[in-house]
Design a protein around this motif. Sequence first.
Motif, PDB file in Angstrom:
ATOM      1  N   VAL A  79      -3.637  15.730   3.373  1.00 60.30           N
ATOM      2  CA  VAL A  79      -2.793  16.929   3.526  1.00 60.30           C
ATOM      3  C   VAL A  79      -1.587  16.939   2.590  1.00 60.30           C
ATOM      4  N   PRO A  80      -0.805  15.832   2.460  1.00 64.17           N
ATOM      5  CA  PRO A  80       0.385  15.882   1.589  1.00 64.17           C
ATOM      6  C   PRO A  80       0.072  16.114   0.110  1.00 64.17           C
ATOM      7  N   LEU A  81      -1.173  15.926  -0.313  1.00 59.87           N
ATOM      8  CA  LEU A  81      -1.510  16.155  -1.717  1.00 59.87           C
ATOM      9  C   LEU A  81      -1.260  17.605  -2.116  1.00 59.87           C
ATOM     10  N   ALA A  82      -1.358  18.523  -1.165  1.00 60.53           N
ATOM     11  CA  ALA A  82      -1.148  19.947  -1.457  1.00 60.53           C
ATOM     12  C   ALA A  82       0.303  20.251  -1.800  1.00 60.53           C
ATOM     13  N   LEU A  83       1.214  19.302  -1.589  1.00 57.55           N
ATOM     14  CA  LEU A  83       2.619  19.506  -1.959  1.00 57.55           C
ATOM     15  C   LEU A  83       2.810  19.432  -3.471  1.00 57.55           C
ATOM     16  N   VAL A  84       1.871  18.794  -4.183  1.00 53.32           N
ATOM     17  CA  VAL A  84       1.889  18.609  -5.640  1.00 53.32           C
ATOM     18  C   VAL A  84       3.280  18.339  -6.207  1.00 53.32           C
ATOM     19  N   PRO A  85       3.908  17.224  -5.801  1.00 50.07           N
ATOM     20  CA  PRO A  85       5.216  16.869  -6.379  1.00 50.07           C
ATOM     21  C   PRO A  85       5.058  16.341  -7.800  1.00 50.07           C
ATOM     22  N   GLY A  86       6.115  15.728  -8.352  1.00 49.99           N
ATOM     23  CA  GLY A  86       6.044  15.151  -9.683  1.00 49.99           C
ATOM     24  C   GLY A  86       5.068  13.996  -9.748  1.00 49.99           C
ATOM     25  N   VAL A  87       4.796  13.553 -10.970  1.00 51.27           N
ATOM     26  CA  VAL A  87       3.739  12.558 -11.183  1.00 51.27           C
ATOM     27  C   VAL A  87       3.951  11.264 -10.398  1.00 51.27           C
ATOM     28  N   PRO A  88       5.160  10.650 -10.419  1.00 49.14           N
ATOM     29  CA  PRO A  88       5.317   9.394  -9.661  1.00 49.14           C
ATOM     30  C   PRO A  88       5.045   9.569  -8.165  1.00 49.14           C
ATOM     31  N   ALA A  89       5.601  10.656  -7.580  1.00 48.87           N
ATOM     32  CA  ALA A  89       5.394  10.886  -6.152  1.00 48.87           C
ATOM     33  C   ALA A  89       3.940  11.235  -5.868  1.00 48.87           C
ATOM     34  N   MET A  90       3.325  12.012  -6.757  1.00 45.74           N
ATOM     35  CA  MET A  90       1.930  12.392  -6.554  1.00 45.74           C
ATOM     36  C   MET A  90       1.022  11.168  -6.639  1.00 45.74           C
ATOM     37  N   THR A  91       1.347  10.249  -7.532  1.00 44.70           N
ATOM     38  CA  THR A  91       0.571   9.018  -7.644  1.00 44.70           C
ATOM     39  C   THR A  91       0.672   8.199  -6.364  1.00 44.70           C
ATOM     40  N   ALA A  92       1.885   8.152  -5.797  1.00 47.22           N
ATOM     41  CA  ALA A  92       2.074   7.432  -4.532  1.00 47.22           C
ATOM     42  C   ALA A  92       1.282   8.099  -3.410  1.00 47.22           C
ATOM     43  N   LEU A  93       1.288   9.435  -3.374  1.00 51.78           N
ATOM     44  CA  LEU A  93       0.521  10.143  -2.348  1.00 51.78           C
ATOM     45  C   LEU A  93      -0.979   9.898  -2.515  1.00 51.78           C
ATOM     46  N   ALA A  94      -1.450   9.836  -3.754  1.00 50.71           N
ATOM     47  CA  ALA A  94      -2.863   9.555  -4.004  1.00 50.71           C
ATOM     48  C   ALA A  94      -3.223   8.159  -3.487  1.00 50.71           C
ATOM     49  N   PHE A  95      -2.354   7.204  -3.710  1.00 44.58           N
ATOM     50  CA  PHE A  95      -2.579   5.845  -3.207  1.00 44.58           C
ATOM     51  C   PHE A  95      -2.703   5.867  -1.679  1.00 44.58           C
ATOM     52  N   LEU A  96      -1.763   6.540  -1.012  1.00 47.46           N
ATOM     53  CA  LEU A  96      -1.785   6.596   0.443  1.00 47.46           C
ATOM     54  C   LEU A  96      -3.025   7.317   0.963  1.00 47.46           C
ATOM     55  N   SER A  97      -3.470   8.350   0.228  1.00 44.15           N
ATOM     56  CA  SER A  97      -4.635   9.108   0.679  1.00 44.15           C
ATOM     57  C   SER A  97      -5.913   8.285   0.615  1.00 44.15           C
ATOM     58  N   GLY A  98      -5.920   7.241  -0.193  1.00 46.76           N
ATOM     59  CA  GLY A  98      -7.125   6.424  -0.328  1.00 46.76           C
ATOM     60  C   GLY A  98      -7.216   5.263   0.627  1.00 46.76           C
ATOM     61  N   ILE A  99      -6.143   4.950   1.332  1.00 42.47           N
ATOM     62  CA  ILE A  99      -6.099   3.717   2.128  1.00 42.47           C
ATOM     63  C   ILE A  99      -7.187   3.669   3.197  1.00 42.47           C
ATOM     64  N   CYS A 100      -7.486   4.807   3.815  1.00 44.22           N
ATOM     65  CA  CYS A 100      -8.471   4.791   4.907  1.00 44.22           C
ATOM     66  C   CYS A 100      -9.893   5.070   4.434  1.00 44.22           C
ATOM     67  N   LEU A 101     -10.097   5.283   3.120  1.00 42.89           N
ATOM     68  CA  LEU A 101     -11.437   5.619   2.645  1.00 42.89           C
ATOM     69  C   LEU A 101     -12.414   4.460   2.814  1.00 42.89           C
ATOM     70  N   ALA A 102     -12.100   3.305   2.253  1.00 44.08           N
ATOM     71  CA  ALA A 102     -13.000   2.153   2.370  1.00 44.08           C
ATOM     72  C   ALA A 102     -13.172   1.703   3.825  1.00 44.08           C
ATOM     73  N   PRO A 103     -12.098   1.652   4.640  1.00 48.63           N
ATOM     74  CA  PRO A 103     -12.310   1.323   6.056  1.00 48.63           C
ATOM     75  C   PRO A 103     -13.231   2.306   6.764  1.00 48.63           C
ATOM     76  N   ALA A 104     -13.091   3.608   6.466  1.00 49.50           N
ATOM     77  CA  ALA A 104     -13.966   4.595   7.093  1.00 49.50           C
ATOM     78  C   ALA A 104     -15.423   4.379   6.675  1.00 49.50           C
ATOM     79  N   LEU A 105     -15.644   4.075   5.393  1.00 54.55           N
ATOM     80  CA  LEU A 105     -16.999   3.801   4.925  1.00 54.55           C
ATOM     81  C   LEU A 105     -17.554   2.538   5.564  1.00 54.55           C
ATOM     82  N   ALA A 106     -16.742   1.486   5.626  1.00 56.20           N
ATOM     83  CA  ALA A 106     -17.197   0.231   6.219  1.00 56.20           C
ATOM     84  C   ALA A 106     -17.560   0.431   7.682  1.00 56.20           C
TER      85      ALA A 106
END
Length: 423
Positions: free
Chosen positions: A290-317
Amino acid sequence: MAAGYGELLRTRYTVRLLAGTLIGRLPNATASLAIVLFVRAEGGSYALAGALSAVYGVGNAIGQPLLGRAVDHLGQPRVMLPSAVLSALGMALFAVVGTDLPPVAYAAVLVAGFFTPPLEGGLRALWPDVLKRDDRIHAAYALDAVAQEVMYAVGPLLVTLLVAAWSEAAALLVLNVIGVAGAFCVVSSPPSRQWRSAPREAHWLGALRSPGLLVLISAFFFVGIAMGAIAVASVAYADQHGGGMVSSYLLSALSAGALVGGVVYGARQWAGAPEPRLRLLVAALALGYVPLALVPGVPAMTALAFLSGICLAPALACAFVVVDRHAPSGTVTEAFSWLVTMFVVGASVGTGAAGPVIEAGDVAAGFAVPGAAGAVALLVLVGARRFLAPVSRRGSRPVAGDLPTENDRNGAVEPGFSGSRQA
């Protein structure tokens, strides 16, 4: 954490099977990029490149569950190695013919996609017999999900290096030779040669006759949509924020988050059934988009992308564990292949859907698609939870850390039952 994974990797055949599977899957992981680069080098249009990539993807989506069913019937070596060779020959024909004969090119990439061996499903079917202990199996599924993130990060780099060193055609050929070598590494191992599927009931639906599996793959179709949409939206975001490597930063950050989340998830023991835990993980995954839709500057957006991926591998596992429990007896390879197929098809749909959304709205609207898709995935799991109720055994074996059910305590379920057995 390191000790737990070290014990897992020291188990006989674990490293060989994991490495062989990852190497064998390189052609599939790099096919889209390699096909586009080759077509462009031949003077073909982006439209032709996209169409050929789509044909490869369609062939792959059709072939994976069918080959998975064949593996459950005939064993791994009889199916996986011949299919790996046929897939490589299809891509070799494409590299030789090029785009001068479009019908031959389409047929070649269709063969290459269709005969891609179902190494992912095969590996997950092998873990119970190789690792034997349920806590190790749980960690192996997490490590498997993490390894995928590494492969998809390294694969495009390898394509680029091969193109720079030789040519686009050479990249296609080399990658597929490597893929055959990886498949041979897996199927020549004793666990793969000795593995036999559990007895199965003859049914034309195969693994799909399980309502729980249908719910699961439907949910992960929408998770795939989220992933495909993020890839397109990241490129559009980069166009507005300096271009260059910005989209790579976002996608790499997402993969890094998934890697960290998967490693941490697999290192701990989880009490309780995995089905409710999967709903929580998918809820967290959707919330992270959800926070990705805020589209902040590159450093903040990169941090949001990192956070958005944290549950991906656990969900797949966790999904791998649920598949293992709900697959009908004797269909475990096919069931895992269906999960992979629906995830990939969803990613393709997400890639196609995000573009028009961005053009009709803006980049923020493009990043809203993953959040919406994640929410739908959660709704599927919650709305159909009675079909994905916790089970103690079904087509496979118990899950690490699961609490005993009433049936277990009453002895209604045979301890140690496994969905696969060794010959």
